[in-house]
Motif scaffolding. Structure first.
Motif, short mmCIF file in Angstrom:
data_model
loop_
_atom_site.label_atom_id
_atom_site.label_comp_id
_atom_site.label_asym_id
_atom_site.label_seq_id
_atom_site.Cartn_x
_atom_site.Cartn_y
_atom_site.Cartn_z
N MET A 73 5.82 2.93 -3.50
CA MET A 73 4.61 2.17 -3.30
C MET A 73 3.42 3.05 -3.03
O MET A 73 3.33 3.68 -2.02
N ALA A 74 2.50 2.94 -3.95
CA ALA A 74 2.62 2.12 -5.14
C ALA A 74 2.39 2.98 -6.37
O ALA A 74 2.74 2.58 -7.45
N THR A 75 1.79 4.10 -6.14
CA THR A 75 1.58 5.10 -7.18
C THR A 75 0.58 4.70 -8.26
O THR A 75 0.65 5.22 -9.36
N MET A 76 -0.34 3.83 -7.95
CA MET A 76 -1.39 3.44 -8.88
C MET A 76 -2.21 2.34 -8.22
O MET A 76 -1.93 1.95 -7.11
N LEU A 77 -3.20 1.80 -8.94
CA LEU A 77 -3.89 0.59 -8.50
C LEU A 77 -3.45 -0.55 -9.40
O LEU A 77 -3.39 -0.39 -10.62
N ALA A 78 -3.18 -1.71 -8.83
CA ALA A 78 -2.85 -2.89 -9.61
C ALA A 78 -3.39 -4.13 -8.91
O ALA A 78 -3.44 -4.19 -7.67
N PHE A 79 -3.79 -5.10 -9.73
CA PHE A 79 -4.38 -6.33 -9.21
C PHE A 79 -3.80 -7.51 -9.98
O PHE A 79 -3.80 -7.50 -11.22
N VAL A 80 -3.30 -8.50 -9.25
CA VAL A 80 -2.66 -9.66 -9.87
C VAL A 80 -3.35 -10.92 -9.37
O VAL A 80 -3.59 -11.07 -8.16
N LEU A 81 -3.66 -11.83 -10.29
CA LEU A 81 -4.31 -13.09 -9.97
C LEU A 81 -3.44 -14.25 -10.44
O LEU A 81 -2.77 -14.15 -11.46
N THR A 82 -3.49 -15.34 -9.70
CA THR A 82 -2.83 -16.56 -10.13
C THR A 82 -3.58 -17.77 -9.60
O THR A 82 -4.27 -17.68 -8.57
N PHE A 122 0.81 -1.21 0.00
CA PHE A 122 0.00 0.00 0.00
C PHE A 122 0.85 1.26 0.00
O PHE A 122 2.03 1.24 0.33
N THR A 123 0.19 2.37 -0.33
CA THR A 123 0.85 3.66 -0.37
C THR A 123 1.52 4.01 0.95
O THR A 123 1.05 3.60 2.03
N THR A 124 2.61 4.76 0.86
CA THR A 124 3.28 5.27 2.06
C THR A 124 2.82 6.70 2.37
O THR A 124 3.31 7.30 3.33
N ASN A 125 1.91 7.24 1.57
CA ASN A 125 1.38 8.58 1.81
C ASN A 125 0.68 8.63 3.17
O ASN A 125 -0.05 7.71 3.53
N ALA A 126 0.92 9.69 3.95
CA ALA A 126 0.32 9.80 5.28
C ALA A 126 -1.20 9.92 5.21
O ALA A 126 -1.90 9.49 6.12
N PHE A 127 -1.72 10.53 4.12
CA PHE A 127 -3.16 10.62 3.93
C PHE A 127 -3.63 9.37 3.19
O PHE A 127 -3.57 9.32 1.96
N GLN A 128 -4.07 8.37 3.94
CA GLN A 128 -4.47 7.12 3.33
C GLN A 128 -5.99 7.07 3.19
O GLN A 128 -6.73 7.32 4.14
N ALA A 129 -6.42 6.75 1.97
CA ALA A 129 -7.84 6.74 1.65
C ALA A 129 -8.58 5.65 2.43
O ALA A 129 -7.98 4.66 2.88
N ALA A 130 -9.88 5.82 2.56
CA ALA A 130 -10.71 4.85 3.28
C ALA A 130 -10.54 3.43 2.75
O ALA A 130 -10.39 2.48 3.54
N PRO A 131 -10.56 3.19 1.42
CA PRO A 131 -10.40 1.82 0.95
C PRO A 131 -9.03 1.22 1.30
O PRO A 131 -8.94 0.01 1.53
N VAL A 132 -8.00 2.04 1.38
CA VAL A 132 -6.69 1.53 1.80
C VAL A 132 -6.75 1.08 3.25
O VAL A 132 -6.29 -0.02 3.61
N LEU A 133 -7.34 1.91 4.09
CA LEU A 133 -7.43 1.57 5.52
C LEU A 133 -8.27 0.32 5.74
O LEU A 133 -7.92 -0.56 6.54
N VAL A 134 -9.39 0.21 5.03
CA VAL A 134 -10.27 -0.95 5.20
C VAL A 134 -9.61 -2.21 4.64
O VAL A 134 -9.70 -3.29 5.25
N ALA A 135 -8.97 -2.10 3.49
CA ALA A 135 -8.28 -3.27 2.93
C ALA A 135 -7.19 -3.76 3.87
O ALA A 135 -7.03 -4.97 4.07
N ARG A 136 -6.46 -2.84 4.46
CA ARG A 136 -5.41 -3.25 5.39
C ARG A 136 -6.01 -3.92 6.62
O ARG A 136 -5.46 -4.91 7.14
N GLU A 137 -7.12 -3.39 7.12
CA GLU A 137 -7.80 -4.01 8.26
C GLU A 137 -8.20 -5.44 7.93
O GLU A 137 -7.98 -6.37 8.74
N ASN A 138 -8.80 -5.64 6.77
CA ASN A 138 -9.25 -6.98 6.39
C ASN A 138 -8.08 -7.95 6.24
O ASN A 138 -8.16 -9.11 6.65
N LEU A 139 -6.99 -7.47 5.64
CA LEU A 139 -5.81 -8.34 5.48
C LEU A 139 -5.15 -8.64 6.82
O LEU A 139 -4.55 -9.71 6.98
N ASP A 140 -5.23 -7.71 7.75
CA ASP A 140 -4.66 -7.97 9.08
C ASP A 140 -5.42 -9.08 9.79
O ASP A 140 -4.84 -9.83 10.59
#
Length: 394
Positions: free
Chosen positions: A180-189, A40-58
């Motif tokens: 990190m990361a300067t865009m949105l990207a999604f990888v599947l395998t 995820f971004t290292t920007n101090a202002f982290q968007a709601a979806p970043v915060l929620v995604a990190r919560e879910n992954l934690d």
């Protein structure tokens, strides 16, 4: 759809968040729980979806879906923005009959704008109905903002236990800079892999791809790379050879997507492939490459096909890397232009004019000090970039 790894479905619909003439809401769905990794971004202002995604992954590295919208970033929207984001996951979870904690959100668009919740409620049923009917290109188109084309990449590999597929999509054209990361990207395998190793593999691939590009020196509030490994191939990593092959495939997909971002830079016409060698260490090499790649003067020179080597060596000199200026060698488009503290004797304008007209330009820098090296892809800077970003909110 043949490029998709086994066990995944895509969907995209026109929700109308901002864009009226194309899809702007996308869904990635894994038919079985998939191992998830994220950076995820290292920007101090982290968007709601970043915060929620990190919560879910934690809470868990097992996920079933990724939900992505374009048009509103849901950044700097306070507690209300967090509540909006969680509400979208609750709504989708009900339609998919899964838990909201098994969904990773991502958003891109204008900062500071609240989510239009009635639009979400109206659009999600159609999004779920569209699952499996959407191509990778359509899904990639749904996550674009100022991008001019959808960006996807795929690889197939053979492991000891069988064939494995990797597929990815990304969006990004501006606010692009390493760290990190300067865009949105999604990888599947469809690889079978444990969560800790999958996270390690993703982090390693990042350093050679999305963390090695720059367009304008800006990072965003919403940047993330999310990766799902569903295991549908039933092929795992049972040897060091398997692991090396899989890691390279993941890196190749990420580098392919990263190149497409720089190629599609807002207003961009050139991609500089900056390779620094001979640095005291890799940190110094990175400092040197980033100073050159982020220099507005170097970027504008490349746009104008101007072999202005002075701007490049000036950027090196202020980079913080330690070297002897008399030992620096610089080549543009494969031809040495500066060495031993002075320009090479030639008519540089006549020689380099045709070489610098290409889309891809090699910039090779040897600092003559040690074994450190670093590679960075950077765009040029044009008047069109200014036009795009002067009225982005409209």
């Amino acid at each position: 759809m043949q490029d998709l790894p086994l066990g995944f479905d895509l969907a995209a619909v026109r929700a109308g968040f901002k864009y009226k003439d194309r899809p702007d809401l996308a869904l990635i769905f894994s038919r079985t729980p998939a191992r998830a990794a994220g950076v995820f971004t290292t920007n101090a202002f982290q968007a709601a979806p970043v915060l929620v995604a990190r919560e879910n992954l934690d809470r868990s590295d097992l996920m079933r879906a990724v939900l992505v919208n374009a048009g509103q970033a849901n950044a700097c929207t306070g507690e209300e923005g967090l509540a909006d984001c969680r509400r979208t996951l609750d709504l989708l979870a009900g339609h998919l009959d899964i838990s909201a904690g098994e969904i990773l959100p991502a958003s891109t668009g204008v900062i500071g704008v609240r989510m239009p919740m009635p639009t979400w409620e109206k659009s999600l049923p159609g999004l779920v109905e569209n699952l499996g009917k959407c191509t990778g290109e359509q899904a990639a188109m749904a996550i674009m903002t100022t991008d001019t084309f959808p960006k996807t990449a795929a690889r197939e590999i053979e492991l000891d236990q069988g064939r494995v597929r990797f597929w990815g999509m990304t969006k990004g054209a501006g606010m692009i800079c390493p760290d990190m990361a300067t865009m949105l990207a999604f990888v599947l395998t469809d690889l079978q892999v444990d969560g800790a190793l999958w996270q390690e593999m993703l982090a390693g691939a990042m350093e050679q791809s999305f963390n090695a590009i720059t367009v304008d020196g800006d990072t965003s509030t919403n940047d993330c790379v999310l990766a799902l490994a569903g295991g549908g191939s039933r092929a795992g990593l049972h040897s060091s050879r398997d692991r090396d092959i899989a890691a390279k495939a993941l890196e190749d997909v990420c580098r392919d997507l990263a190149y497409q971002i720089v190629k599609d830079a807002e207003g961009g016409t050139k991609v500089m492939h900056i390779r620094v060698t001979g640095a005291a260490d890799s940190l110094d090499a990175r400092k040197a490459a980033r100073a050159v790649g982020n220099s507005s003067l170097v970027k504008t020179a490349m746009f104008g096909c101007d072999p202005n080597w002075g701007r490049i060596v000036a950027a090196l000199g202020r980079s913080g890397a330690v070297f002897d200026p008399d030992k620096v060698r610089l080549s543009l488009a494969g031809l040495e232009i500066f060495s031993k503290g002075r320009p090479v004797d030639m008519d540089i304008d006549e020689v380099f004019a045709p070489l610098l007209s290409s889309r891809d330009i090699q910039v090779d820098i040897d600092l003559g000090r040690g074994q450190g090296e670093y590679f960075l892809m950077a765009s040029d800077l044009t008047d069109e970039y200014i036009r795009i970003n002067s009225d982005y909110r409209s």
